[in-house]
Design an enzyme around this catalytic site. Structure first.
Site, PDB file in Angstrom:
ATOM      1  N   THR A 121      58.025  63.240  45.709  1.00 50.25           N
ATOM      2  CA  THR A 121      58.038  63.100  47.166  1.00 50.25           C
ATOM      3  C   THR A 121      59.375  63.621  47.670  1.00 50.25           C
ATOM      4  OG1 THR A 121      56.629  61.192  46.972  1.00 50.25           O
ATOM      5  CG2 THR A 121      57.822  61.424  49.039  1.00 50.25           C
ATOM      6  N   GLU A 153      50.470  52.434  41.928  1.00 50.67           N
ATOM      7  CA  GLU A 153      50.795  51.749  40.681  1.00 50.67           C
ATOM      8  C   GLU A 153      49.664  50.783  40.371  1.00 50.67           C
ATOM      9  OE1 GLU A 153      54.634  50.026  40.256  1.00 50.67           O
ATOM     10  OE2 GLU A 153      55.576  51.712  41.251  1.00 50.67           O
ATOM     11  N   LYS A 205      52.647  63.715  52.707  1.00 49.42           N
ATOM     12  CA  LYS A 205      52.929  62.572  51.826  1.00 49.42           C
ATOM     13  C   LYS A 205      53.701  61.474  52.575  1.00 49.42           C
ATOM     14  CE  LYS A 205      53.565  59.881  48.408  1.00 49.42           C
ATOM     15  NZ  LYS A 205      53.863  59.939  47.026  1.00 49.42           N
ATOM     16  N   LEU A 251      44.928  45.848  55.502  1.00 53.32           N
ATOM     17  CA  LEU A 251      45.066  44.964  56.666  1.00 53.32           C
ATOM     18  C   LEU A 251      45.431  43.561  56.212  1.00 53.32           C
ATOM     19  CD1 LEU A 251      42.075  45.776  59.081  1.00 53.32           C
ATOM     20  CD2 LEU A 251      44.446  46.524  59.242  1.00 53.32           C
ATOM     21  N   PHE A 252      45.860  43.419  54.956  1.00 47.56           N
ATOM     22  CA  PHE A 252      46.137  42.063  54.465  1.00 47.56           C
ATOM     23  C   PHE A 252      47.569  41.660  54.778  1.00 47.56           C
ATOM     24  CE2 PHE A 252      42.465  43.508  52.220  1.00 47.56           C
ATOM     25  CZ  PHE A 252      41.644  42.391  52.209  1.00 47.56           C
ATOM     26  N   GLY A 254      51.008  39.419  54.778  1.00 51.44           N
ATOM     27  CA  GLY A 254      51.700  38.753  53.680  1.00 51.44           C
ATOM     28  C   GLY A 254      53.188  38.783  53.920  1.00 51.44           C
ATOM     29  N   CYS A 261      57.751  53.103  46.683  1.00 50.04           N
ATOM     30  CA  CYS A 261      57.374  54.198  47.589  1.00 50.04           C
ATOM     31  C   CYS A 261      57.539  53.876  49.066  1.00 50.04           C
ATOM     32  CB  CYS A 261      55.936  54.613  47.326  1.00 50.04           C
ATOM     33  SG  CYS A 261      55.761  55.424  45.743  1.00 50.04           S
ATOM     34  N   LYS A 264      61.160  53.357  50.432  1.00 56.44           N
ATOM     35  CA  LYS A 264      61.948  54.591  50.253  1.00 56.44           C
ATOM     36  C   LYS A 264      61.458  55.681  51.211  1.00 56.44           C
ATOM     37  CE  LYS A 264      60.956  57.115  46.436  1.00 56.44           C
ATOM     38  NZ  LYS A 264      60.488  58.453  46.719  1.00 56.44           N
ATOM     39  N   ARG A 329      60.711  46.628  41.963  1.00 58.23           N
ATOM     40  CA  ARG A 329      61.556  47.325  42.945  1.00 58.23           C
ATOM     41  C   ARG A 329      61.173  46.909  44.362  1.00 58.23           C
ATOM     42  NH1 ARG A 329      61.014  53.335  40.697  1.00 58.23           N
ATOM     43  NH2 ARG A 329      59.085  52.457  39.905  1.00 58.23           N
TER      44      ARG A 329
HETATM   45  C1  UDX Z   1      51.811  53.429  47.509  1.00 59.19           C
HETATM   46  C2  UDX Z   1      50.650  54.286  48.079  1.00 59.19           C
HETATM   47  O1  UDX Z   1      49.485  53.474  48.224  1.00 59.19           O
HETATM   48  C3  UDX Z   1      50.377  55.466  47.192  1.00 59.19           C
HETATM   49  O2  UDX Z   1      49.375  56.297  47.781  1.00 59.19           O
HETATM   50  C4  UDX Z   1      51.670  56.269  47.016  1.00 59.19           C
HETATM   51  O3  UDX Z   1      51.501  57.367  46.174  1.00 59.19           O
HETATM   52  C5  UDX Z   1      52.782  55.372  46.479  1.00 59.19           C
HETATM   53  O4  UDX Z   1      52.952  54.251  47.341  1.00 59.19           O
HETATM   54  P1  UDX Z   1      52.115  51.586  45.597  1.00 59.19           P
HETATM   55  O5  UDX Z   1      53.574  51.577  45.913  1.00 59.19           O
HETATM   56  O6  UDX Z   1      51.695  51.619  44.168  1.00 59.19           O
HETATM   57  O7  UDX Z   1      51.394  52.876  46.259  1.00 59.19           O
HETATM   58  O8  UDX Z   1      51.529  50.275  46.266  1.00 59.19           O
HETATM   59  P2  UDX Z   1      50.364  49.845  47.279  1.00 59.19           P
HETATM   60  O9  UDX Z   1      49.222  49.311  46.533  1.00 59.19           O
HETATM   61  O10 UDX Z   1      50.091  50.896  48.270  1.00 59.19           O
HETATM   62  O11 UDX Z   1      51.102  48.596  47.989  1.00 59.19           O
HETATM   63  C6  UDX Z   1      52.368  48.738  48.630  1.00 59.19           C
HETATM   64  C7  UDX Z   1      52.884  47.419  49.189  1.00 59.19           C
HETATM   65  O12 UDX Z   1      52.122  47.013  50.315  1.00 59.19           O
HETATM   66  C8  UDX Z   1      52.842  46.254  48.223  1.00 59.19           C
HETATM   67  O13 UDX Z   1      54.047  45.518  48.352  1.00 59.19           O
HETATM   68  C9  UDX Z   1      51.661  45.433  48.680  1.00 59.19           C
HETATM   69  O14 UDX Z   1      51.784  44.065  48.357  1.00 59.19           O
HETATM   70  C10 UDX Z   1      51.725  45.652  50.190  1.00 59.19           C
HETATM   71  N1  UDX Z   1      50.424  45.495  50.862  1.00 59.19           N
HETATM   72  C11 UDX Z   1      49.401  46.353  50.608  1.00 59.19           C
HETATM   73  C12 UDX Z   1      50.262  44.491  51.817  1.00 59.19           C
HETATM   74  O15 UDX Z   1      51.186  43.706  52.086  1.00 59.19           O
HETATM   75  N2  UDX Z   1      49.068  44.395  52.471  1.00 59.19           N
HETATM   76  C13 UDX Z   1      48.028  45.219  52.244  1.00 59.19           C
HETATM   77  O16 UDX Z   1      46.972  45.060  52.897  1.00 59.19           O
HETATM   78  C14 UDX Z   1      48.192  46.243  51.270  1.00 59.19           C
END
Ligand code: UDX
Length: 436
Positions: A121, A153, A205, A251-252, A254, A261, A264, A329
């Site tokens: 990225t 991930e 991205k 839409l969750f 928390g 990602c 950053k 992280r």
């Molecule tokens: C993300 C992108 O989804 C992916 O496309 C990109 O390439 C890298 O960054 P990732 O960091 O693995 O992937 O995590 P992701 O499952 O997207 O969740 C990111 C954060 O959002 C987590 O801390 C998760 O707990 C939070 N989250 C996600 C919420 O709080 N609510 C949600 O509804 C969804």
């Protein structure tokens, strides 16, 4: 096709293994000799469901190789993927020194036409910088392509073998043909490949990740407001998500987003904007709201204990930034731990997957429990920071027996209110009625 991947971190390793699985011969290059030696012997350096199997299968089939020798790999390959770290510098902008240094090496070492594909990225304009860097070292023709990675991930294999789309940023017909050939197994199964210019691809991205960060954060604000007016965010979420322009995913509410990602990329896009004299107001607000959201339950815990949590024993379920990963992280758990410790609380955490990583950072500043129930022994309250499935349907009676005081602060809305009702717990979650 013969392909080199420079950098065998998370993205590089998954990309290399996927490209080998698609039938290419892949040379993965890394400067870490120990890591290369381990990978040669079949040891996968990261945990991802399904990765080890695919990795071993392709080593066995002699399609996946590891080396520290970039020159040897380059000589054998027409296509070079860069999957190098782009960590945030102190000011939040992406540090491109690894990418530029490898571009220099490619320029010095290449002996025939190459397609250089950027998987990391990187800020808009990086393809141009890579092109300039290589062109300063050689007269041999080459193309630079932006091909961002969207994998999550915990779902890396699933996402990389079955992506929603492939984005290819290049205006060179020759490079487009090479990329179309590499991804033909995807297009054959109906996965779209979208061609565009390099800059649009680079921005896609950042725009996608930032949009998702905004979506989550918007929902977190709606949740906080629900609490003020006595609405239930679970109902609002279902009602909103049923409109397919909005959709149910992400839409969750928390205790905020974390990981390697979203934080950053949001920071980097803000910073890139500033460099052009452009303010991403919505992203600045998102960052600020998310930072507060991560620790929103600390003040609830304090309120519950009438302003003093000194000496309180707090059980913590979940340390990873999200479920199904050992990655910590930018995890919300760490922000909570820091403040709770400063305020004099004692913490016993349980997370069988992420514990080792936290031990490396925090050592014995907190205690670690071997299972979720023993973390509750003598606890004054429980804080839930990661949505691991094993927390979804606990034995509330056993929890009540173990805890000194029956209070749950749930940062991931793990339980339906009906699950907890009548169990005698104080239960505070995000955007819903507090049970007392
Ligand atoms: C993300 C992108 O989804 C992916 O496309 C990109 O390439 C890298 O960054 P990732 O960091 O693995 O992937 O995590 P992701 O499952 O997207 O969740 C990111 C954060 O959002 C987590 O801390 C998760 O707990 C939070 N989250 C996600 C919420 O709080 N609510 C949600 O509804 C969804």
């Amino acid at each position: 096709m013969n392909i080199t991947i420079v950098g065998t971190g998370y993205v590089g390793l998954v990309t290399g293994t996927t490209l080998a699985e698609l039938g290419n011969t892949v040379y993965c290059v890394d400067i870490d000799a120990k890591k290369v030696a381990r990978m040669k012997q079949g040891s996968v350096p990261i945990y991802e469901p399904g990765l080890e199997e695919m990795f071993l299968r392709n080593i066995q089939a002699q399609r996946l190789f590891f080396t520290t020798d970039i020159k040897e790999a380059l000589d054998k390959s027409e296509v070079i993927y860069l999957a190098l770290p782009t960590p945030p510098g102190e000011d939040g902008s992406a540090d491109l020194s690894y990418v530029i240094s490898v571009a220099n090496q490619i320029g010095e070492m290449m002996t025939d036409y190459k397609v250089i594909v950027n998987k990391s990225t990187v800020p808009v304009g990086t393809a141009d910088k890579v092109r300039e860097t290589i062109a300063a070292k050689t007269k041999i023709p080459f193309d630079v392509v932006s091909n961002p990675e969207f994998l999550r991930e915990g779902f890396a294999v699933e996402d990389s073998m079955n992506p929603a789309r492939v984005i290819v940023g290049s205006e060179s017909e020759k490079a487009q043909e090479v990329m179309a050939k590499i991804y033909q197994p995807f297009t054959n199964t109906g996965i779209p490949i979208i061609f565009m210019d390099e800059k649009s691809s680079e921005l896609t991205k950042y725009a996608a990740n930032s949009f998702l960060a905004v979506k989550i954060t918007f929902m977190n604000e709606i949740a906080n407001y629900c609490e003020k007016v006595g609405a239930d965010v679970d109902k609002v979420r279902l009602g909103m998500g049923s409109d397919d322009r909005i959709g149910h995913r992400f839409l969750f509410p928390g205790i905020g987003y974390g990981g390697s990602c979203f934080p950053k990329d949001v920071k980097a896009l803000i910073k890139s904007g500033k460099q052009e004299g452009f303010d991403f107001q919505i992203l600045e607000a998102t960052e600020e709201v998310n930072q507060n959201q991560k620790i929103i339950l600390v003040s609830e815990i304090e309120k519950y204990f009438k302003g003093n949590i000194e000496g309180k024993k707090i059980a913590l379920w979940g340390l990873a930034f999200k479920a199904n990963t050992d990655d910590i992280r930018e995890a919300s758990s760490l922000d909570n731990i820091k403040i709770l410790l400063e305020k004099g609380a004692e913490i016993t955490a349980y997370d069988s997957i992420a514990e080792d990583n936290v031990r490396q950072v925090l050592g014995d500043q907190i205690s670690y429990a071997k299972d979720m129930y023993s973390a509750l022994e003598g606890a004054d309250c429980l804080l839930i920071a990661t949505e691991w499935s094993e927390f979804k349907n606990p034995n509330f009676e056993l929890m009540a027996q173990k805890m000194k005081n029956k209070a749950i602060f749930d940062g991931r809305n793990m339980f339906a209110l009906e699950q907890v009702e009548d169990k005698g717990f104080f239960y505070k979650s995000i955007g819903r009625k507090t049970l007392r």
